[in-house]
Scaffold this motif. Structure first.
Motif, PDB file in Angstrom:
ATOM      1  N   TRP A  80      -4.638  -3.619   2.450  1.00 61.58           N
ATOM      2  CA  TRP A  80      -5.918  -3.909   3.107  1.00 61.58           C
ATOM      3  C   TRP A  80      -7.049  -3.330   2.267  1.00 61.58           C
ATOM      4  N   CYS A 101     -10.499  -1.772   2.287  1.00 59.63           N
ATOM      5  CA  CYS A 101     -11.327  -1.119   3.303  1.00 59.63           C
ATOM      6  C   CYS A 101     -12.568  -0.509   2.654  1.00 59.63           C
ATOM      7  N   GLU A 152       2.065  -4.781   1.641  1.00 55.57           N
ATOM      8  CA  GLU A 152       0.860  -5.330   2.250  1.00 55.57           C
ATOM      9  C   GLU A 152      -0.303  -4.361   2.015  1.00 55.57           C
ATOM     10  N   TRP A 159      -8.184   0.496  -1.229  1.00 54.18           N
ATOM     11  CA  TRP A 159      -7.156  -0.536  -1.097  1.00 54.18           C
ATOM     12  C   TRP A 159      -5.932   0.171  -0.508  1.00 54.18           C
ATOM     13  N   ARG A 208       0.080  -0.544   3.605  1.00 54.11           N
ATOM     14  CA  ARG A 208       0.609  -0.303   4.949  1.00 54.11           C
ATOM     15  C   ARG A 208       1.847   0.580   4.923  1.00 54.11           C
TER      16      ARG A 208
END
Length: 367
Positions: free
Chosen positions: A291, A293, A289, A268, A271
């Motif tokens: 992501w 992955c 933020e 996780w 950014r």
């Protein structure tokens, strides 16, 4: 040197597996030329299965004096690893020991001092270091991708063992025979991987139960808490008395969170740094933020043969070892510190008080 002649000490379960792999040609440039074991039955098994090309010894001094090999693989009980490694190195042989490095760090430190004075290749069978998942995890942490570490939690309770497992051998799960329980038998790989990826802590506090789920002397349920120099914390939970068990390793850092579970690595990824976001964000509720992955981990998990190949390659070509033998003391330090903390019901600072640990261990052996 085009081939490395290998002598194996101990043809029990692990030693037999290593011998079969070498005989089957799974370790290029390696040749099994000798074995030592105190069991006449095991030596007869070697004769029947490997023939006369593999010399058999029932006397360890005769084994070392034979010069029938270039390198020694030690696959005996835990207590014997340091002493045999010292004898092997001083006799002029490259040496590979099974895990753990020993039972108590005082003996392992002496072994390491001999190894550092030797020009021989000294390795330990930390075969989980060949696993692409953990190699990628180490890469993500070492490269700074995860940022500064904040917390690690490893729940490793899928070691379930019934009472019959412990009853199968009299030395098993005793202070005198094995030197510990789940930490010394099942967890050396995980303790090594924990420090390999997250580093060594500065102090340890542990709670454990001895014979909680089994009729044994040693620990079968452990919760260990550690603190690092940068303020990060870690938790290690393990047991042989839970079914079904869990194997989940979670590491939180300044740049996100990584979870290793079911042979998958999930990242996780933030950014921006959480610390930067915390400093600069002015909107009340909010978070960086993130992501999710799924990180690819290509490559083969070569396990035991991978460590053997790596060791042989280092002997022939001088390449760097995946698992240097002198690093075995690190994971053992963690288990020794956990035991000492539980025995004294207090914090244990690192470096470990090795004399105190050995004193407390001897008390349990004597009782």
């Amino acid at each position: 040197m085009e081939k490395v002649r290998i002598g194996i000490i101990g043809i029990g379960g692990m030693g037999t597996g290593h011998a079969n792999n070498i005989i089957a040609g799974k370790v290029p440039h390696a040749e099994l030329t000798a074995v030592y074991d105190i069991s006449t039955e095991r030596l007869e098994w070697v004769r029947q299965n490997f023939g006369g090309n593999v010399k058999r010894f029932d006397n360890v001094d005769a084994f070392f004096h034979s010069k029938a090999f270039d390198a020694v693989l030690i696959a005996t009980r835990h207590y014997d690893h340091p002493g045999l490694a010292i004898q092997s190195l001083r006799s002029g042989y490259h040496t590979l020991i099974e895990k753990p490095a020993g039972v108590y760090t005082k003996a392992v430190r002496e072994m390491n001092e001999v190894a550092l004075q030797s020009d021989k290749v000294f390795a330990i069978m930390y075969n989980q270091r060949t696993n692409p998942v953990y190699r990628k995890l180490k890469d993500l942490i070492d490269s700074g991708e995860l940022g500064e570490l904040k917390r690690s939690i490893w729940i490793i309770t899928n070691w379930y063992r019934p009472q019959s497992y412990y009853d199968a051998a009299g030395w098993r799960a005793t202070w005198s025979g094995e030197g510990g329980g789940v930490l010394l038998n099942q967890d050396p790989h995980q303790l090594d991987l924990w420090q390999w990826t997250c580093g060594m802590p500065k102090r340890v506090r542990a709670f454990m139960s001895f014979g909680k789920y089994h009729d044994i002397e040693v620990e079968d349920d452990v919760t260990g808490y550690v603190e690092y120099e940068n303020g990060a914390t870690g938790l290690f939970v393990t047991s042989t008395g839970e079914a079904p068990g869990t194997n989940r390793f979670e590491i939180a850092g300044d740049r996100g969170k990584i979870v290793v579970e079911d042979d998958k690595l999930t990242f996780w990824r933030l950014r921006e740094s959480e610390r930067d976001f915390n400093r600069d964000f002015k909107g009340g509720f909010g978070s960086p933020e993130c992501w999710k992955c799924e990180i690819p981990t290509p490559g083969e998990n070569t396990q035991h043969t991978g460590i053997l190949k790596d060791w042989v390659g280092a002997i022939i070509h001088g390449t760097k070892l995946i698992a240097p033998g002198i690093e075995g003391i690190k994971g053992l330090t963690l288990s020794n510190a956990m035991h000492l903390s539980a025995w004294t019901d207090s914090w244990v600072d690192l470096p470990l008080d090795e004399d105190l640990y050995y004193e407390k261990l001897k008390e349990r052996i004597d009782k």
